[in-house]
Design a protein around this motif. Structure first.
Motif, PDB file in Angstrom:
ATOM      1  N   ARG A   9      41.443 102.710  29.028  1.00 33.03           N
ATOM      2  CA  ARG A   9      41.318 104.166  28.904  1.00 33.03           C
ATOM      3  C   ARG A   9      39.891 104.581  28.605  1.00 33.03           C
ATOM      4  N   ILE A  10      39.221 103.833  27.741  1.00 31.69           N
ATOM      5  CA  ILE A  10      37.831 104.154  27.408  1.00 31.69           C
ATOM      6  C   ILE A  10      36.939 103.960  28.632  1.00 31.69           C
ATOM      7  N   ALA A  11      37.110 102.813  29.308  1.00 36.28           N
ATOM      8  CA  ALA A  11      36.265 102.507  30.466  1.00 36.28           C
ATOM      9  C   ALA A  11      36.441 103.543  31.564  1.00 36.28           C
ATOM     10  N   GLN A  12      37.686 103.910  31.855  1.00 39.40           N
ATOM     11  CA  GLN A  12      37.899 104.858  32.954  1.00 39.40           C
ATOM     12  C   GLN A  12      37.514 106.275  32.567  1.00 39.40           C
ATOM     13  N   SER A  13      37.336 106.548  31.280  1.00 39.30           N
ATOM     14  CA  SER A  13      36.820 107.850  30.853  1.00 39.30           C
ATOM     15  C   SER A  13      35.292 107.905  30.944  1.00 39.30           C
ATOM     16  N   LEU A  14      34.641 106.790  30.722  1.00 44.45           N
ATOM     17  CA  LEU A  14      33.177 106.747  30.703  1.00 44.45           C
ATOM     18  C   LEU A  14      32.561 106.429  32.061  1.00 44.45           C
ATOM     19  N   ILE A  15      33.307 105.705  32.921  1.00 52.89           N
ATOM     20  CA  ILE A  15      32.743 105.178  34.159  1.00 52.89           C
ATOM     21  C   ILE A  15      33.424 105.800  35.370  1.00 52.89           C
ATOM     22  N   SER A  16      32.626 106.260  36.325  1.00 49.87           N
ATOM     23  CA  SER A  16      33.178 106.723  37.599  1.00 49.87           C
ATOM     24  C   SER A  16      33.524 105.536  38.472  1.00 49.87           C
ATOM     25  N   ARG A  17      32.567 104.623  38.614  1.00 48.89           N
ATOM     26  CA  ARG A  17      32.842 103.395  39.359  1.00 48.89           C
ATOM     27  C   ARG A  17      31.737 102.380  39.125  1.00 48.89           C
ATOM     28  N   ILE A  18      32.054 101.125  39.444  1.00 46.25           N
ATOM     29  CA  ILE A  18      31.119 100.009  39.327  1.00 46.25           C
ATOM     30  C   ILE A  18      30.904  99.461  40.729  1.00 46.25           C
ATOM     31  N   ILE A  19      29.630  99.366  41.154  1.00 47.49           N
ATOM     32  CA  ILE A  19      29.331  98.925  42.525  1.00 47.49           C
ATOM     33  C   ILE A  19      28.682  97.549  42.468  1.00 47.49           C
ATOM     34  N   LEU A  20      29.284  96.590  43.169  1.00 49.38           N
ATOM     35  CA  LEU A  20      28.754  95.226  43.237  1.00 49.38           C
ATOM     36  C   LEU A  20      28.120  95.004  44.600  1.00 49.38           C
ATOM     37  N   THR A  21      26.833  94.635  44.607  1.00 45.74           N
ATOM     38  CA  THR A  21      26.127  94.321  45.843  1.00 45.74           C
ATOM     39  C   THR A  21      25.443  92.976  45.654  1.00 45.74           C
ATOM     40  N   ASP A  22      26.036  91.926  46.203  1.00 48.77           N
ATOM     41  CA  ASP A  22      25.552  90.556  45.992  1.00 48.77           C
ATOM     42  C   ASP A  22      25.502  90.278  44.483  1.00 48.77           C
ATOM     43  N   ASP A  23      24.285  90.065  43.931  1.00 46.64           N
ATOM     44  CA  ASP A  23      24.189  89.761  42.493  1.00 46.64           C
ATOM     45  C   ASP A  23      23.939  90.998  41.638  1.00 46.64           C
ATOM     46  N   GLU A  24      23.844  92.166  42.277  1.00 45.63           N
ATOM     47  CA  GLU A  24      23.522  93.388  41.547  1.00 45.63           C
ATOM     48  C   GLU A  24      24.797  94.099  41.061  1.00 45.63           C
ATOM     49  N   ILE A  25      24.713  94.661  39.842  1.00 45.68           N
ATOM     50  CA  ILE A  25      25.810  95.444  39.268  1.00 45.68           C
ATOM     51  C   ILE A  25      25.274  96.836  38.950  1.00 45.68           C
ATOM     52  N   GLU A  26      25.838  97.840  39.579  1.00 45.51           N
ATOM     53  CA  GLU A  26      25.430  99.234  39.321  1.00 45.51           C
ATOM     54  C   GLU A  26      26.613 100.003  38.740  1.00 45.51           C
ATOM     55  N   ILE A  27      26.392 100.634  37.600  1.00 48.95           N
ATOM     56  CA  ILE A  27      27.442 101.433  36.975  1.00 48.95           C
ATOM     57  C   ILE A  27      27.133 102.916  37.157  1.00 48.95           C
ATOM     58  N   GLU A  28      28.061 103.638  37.754  1.00 53.22           N
ATOM     59  CA  GLU A  28      27.936 105.087  37.879  1.00 53.22           C
ATOM     60  C   GLU A  28      28.751 105.717  36.746  1.00 53.22           C
ATOM     61  N   TRP A  29      28.044 106.308  35.787  1.00 55.82           N
ATOM     62  CA  TRP A  29      28.708 106.889  34.621  1.00 55.82           C
ATOM     63  C   TRP A  29      29.345 108.224  34.978  1.00 55.82           C
ATOM     64  N   ALA A  30      30.320 108.603  34.208  1.00 56.67           N
ATOM     65  CA  ALA A  30      31.119 109.810  34.536  1.00 56.67           C
ATOM     66  C   ALA A  30      30.558 111.086  33.909  1.00 56.67           C
ATOM     67  N   PHE A  31      29.269 111.103  33.600  1.00 53.99           N
ATOM     68  CA  PHE A  31      28.686 112.300  32.965  1.00 53.99           C
ATOM     69  C   PHE A  31      27.240 112.453  33.374  1.00 53.99           C
TER      70      PHE A  31
ATOM     71  N   LEU B  71      39.515  96.666  33.849  1.00 53.10           N
ATOM     72  CA  LEU B  71      38.578  97.081  34.894  1.00 53.10           C
ATOM     73  C   LEU B  71      39.281  97.508  36.188  1.00 53.10           C
ATOM     74  N   THR B  72      40.592  97.528  36.160  1.00 54.08           N
ATOM     75  CA  THR B  72      41.349  97.848  37.369  1.00 54.08           C
ATOM     76  C   THR B  72      40.952  99.206  37.948  1.00 54.08           C
ATOM     77  N   GLY B  73      40.665  99.231  39.256  1.00 55.07           N
ATOM     78  CA  GLY B  73      40.394 100.472  39.959  1.00 55.07           C
ATOM     79  C   GLY B  73      38.968 100.975  39.864  1.00 55.07           C
ATOM     80  N   LEU B  74      38.118 100.298  39.069  1.00 53.02           N
ATOM     81  CA  LEU B  74      36.758 100.791  38.862  1.00 53.02           C
ATOM     82  C   LEU B  74      35.729 100.131  39.768  1.00 53.02           C
ATOM     83  N   ILE B  75      36.042  98.965  40.337  1.00 50.06           N
ATOM     84  CA  ILE B  75      35.018  98.161  41.001  1.00 50.06           C
ATOM     85  C   ILE B  75      35.070  98.326  42.517  1.00 50.06           C
ATOM     86  N   PHE B  76      33.884  98.606  43.116  1.00 51.38           N
ATOM     87  CA  PHE B  76      33.769  98.814  44.550  1.00 51.38           C
ATOM     88  C   PHE B  76      32.707  97.894  45.139  1.00 51.38           C
ATOM     89  N   CYS B  77      32.857  97.600  46.412  1.00 56.71           N
ATOM     90  CA  CYS B  77      31.907  96.746  47.136  1.00 56.71           C
ATOM     91  C   CYS B  77      30.727  97.581  47.610  1.00 56.71           C
TER      92      CYS B  77
END
Length: 469
Positions: free
Chosen positions: A447-469, A276-282
């Motif tokens: 490699r699979i995760a960074q190809s499919l996901i632009s970034r993962i945003i964590l806001t308190d208890d919420e997890i939002e995944i921004e897909w790369a397509f 998950l390195t590099g994918l997760i943002f606050c």
């Protein structure tokens, strides 16, 4: 007796010109040292090197040995450098702090005299202007060739092609072209620059420049639109100038993936082993999350909250939640599995993805200031030609303006239109990933995760995944 370091430089274009060959410069400089009763400590020669930068073995050796001499002697100022910034750097940062004077024979001055110090700024400006004129003439010639659909020739010929001197065009080199196709293929399959380089070496591939000893060659190939059959120089773009090696769809997909990897990892891509390195943002401050290990436990934390690295802190007051490593990884793993086993989900995401906002140009104020500097320099040169400004003041003011202009030009960033990975390639990726996800090791999952996901945003208890397509 003063010890002199004699420095000689010729570029390829100048080697045959009168007064510029190594032999002629050497003869005149030695005679000058004898007339001054100087002892020649060493002679430093850069044959066939441009004066536009300091990437020359002779000048580098001279810079490292300033304790061996008291004065540096050149035939003409532009032999030292054609860059005003480099000239002033050498004199003011390397020579003078080490009690080394600089003497240019042709201009008859040296930095040990007040007038010589005043003239350095002025003459360096003219050397810079001369270099700009040479660049402009070269650029015009290359633009003319590009408009005619001709390759510029000489220098570096892209791997995959040979240069037909008679026709002035690139022609396919079948053996190398196959390597180029494999490199694009392997990268779109999840390979990194290093893994592709290693594979080329392991399988014994070579090209006109030898083996693939560095991943920079792979990067150059992946980012070079020459492989689309294009010639692109400045504002001139010629399609079908020569035979293409890869399709436009492949090339564009690679650029999307390259851009996403650079955005996520910068120059340190794949140094971390975690998937998950590099994918997760606050979601609160926009900073990055990273994995911390504390004894038996691991958890994800926002850099702004831990203040572990000052440069990564976006908001020192951020209090966003820390996540236990296994807990967060399990939740994201479940979301990825859902996607991999539901083609309809991927299609729905792609269909409802909002259009990216048009990029905003942030360079307008910088570019305006650069134009103002150019006008100021032009006015100063007019004053000088009319004898309305002292030489010392001219050199000082133009030197300051050029330094400011150089700094501003380095700060201008290109504006790139946002793009997305073609959905048919996404479907292929999902199908392949679904077969190996359960058995994938850490590197494969990354490699699979960074190809499919632009970034993962964590806001308190919420997890939002921004897909790369």
């Amino acid at each position: 007796m003063r010890r002199a370091a004699v420095y000689i430089r010729v570029s390829t274009q100048e080697q045959a010109q009168e007064g510029y060959s190594v032999g002629e410069q050497k003869e005149r400089l030695i005679a000058y040292c004898k007339a001054q009763d100087w002892l020649i400590a060493d002679i430093y020669v850069d044959g066939g090197y441009t004066g536009s930068n300091l990437n020359r073995p002779g000048i580098q050796k001279l810079m490292a040995e300033t304790d061996k001499f008291d004065v540096v002697l050149v035939y003409k100022l532009d032999r030292l450098s054609r860059s005003q910034r480099d000239t002033l750097y050498l004199i003011e940062e390397i020579f003078l702090p080490n009690n080394v004077d600089f003497v240019s024979m042709q201009e008859s001055f040296d930095t040990s005299s007040p007038f010589g110090k005043a003239m350095i700024g002025l003459l360096a400006v003219f050397a810079q202007l001369e270099r700009e004129q040479i660049k402009e003439r070269t650029k015009m010639g290359r633009i003319a060739r590009a408009k005619a659909g001709l390759y510029h020739g000489g220098g570096y010929i892209p791997i995959g092609y040979d240069y037909d001197h008679d026709a002035g065009k690139l022609v396919i080199n079948p053996y190398e072209a196959e390597q180029v196709r494999k490199i694009f293929e392997w990268y779109l399959s999840g390979g990194s620059l290093k893994s592709i380089t290693d594979r080329l070496q392991d399988e014994g591939f070579t090209n006109k420049y030898g083996s693939y000893s560095s991943w920079s060659s792979v990067r150059y190939i992946l980012e070079n639109e020459t492989y689309l059959g294009r010639i692109h120089f400045g504002d001139v773009l010629v399609e079908h100038a020569h035979e293409a090696i890869v399709s436009e769809e492949q090339f564009n997909a690679v650029q999307v993936l390259r851009g996403k990897r650079r955005e996520q990892y910068g120059a340190t891509a794949f140094q971390s082993k975690h998937w998950l390195t590099g994918l997760i943002f606050c979601g609160n401050c926009g900073g990055r999350y990273y994995l911390r290990n504390s004894g038996k436990y691991s958890y994800y934390a926002c850099y702004s909250r831990t203040k572990q690295i000052k440069s990564m802190v976006k908001d020192p007051n951020c209090k966003n939640k820390n996540w236990k490593g296994p807990e967060l990884e399990a939740k994201i793993d479940a979301r990825i599995r859902e996607l991999l086993h539901s083609p309809e989900m991927a299609a729905d995401i792609a269909a409802h993805k909002p259009q990216a906002a048009a990029p905003v140009a942030e360079n307008s104020s910088v570019e305006k200031r650069i134009r103002e500097i150019d006008k100021q320099i032009s006015k100063l040169m007019s004053l000088y030609q009319n004898d309305e400004i002292p030489t010392e003041l001219l050199g000082e003011q133009i030197s300051r303006l050029y330094n400011e202009k150089t700094t501003l030009q380095a700060a201008v960033t290109p504006v790139v239109e946002p793009t997305a990975m073609p959905f048919d390639l996404v479907q292929e990726l999902i199908a392949d990933a679904a077969q190996i996800w359960d058995f994938a090791d850490e590197a494969q999952r990354r490699r699979i995760a960074q190809s499919l996901i632009s970034r993962i945003i964590l806001t308190d208890d919420e997890i939002e995944i921004e897909w790369a397509f």
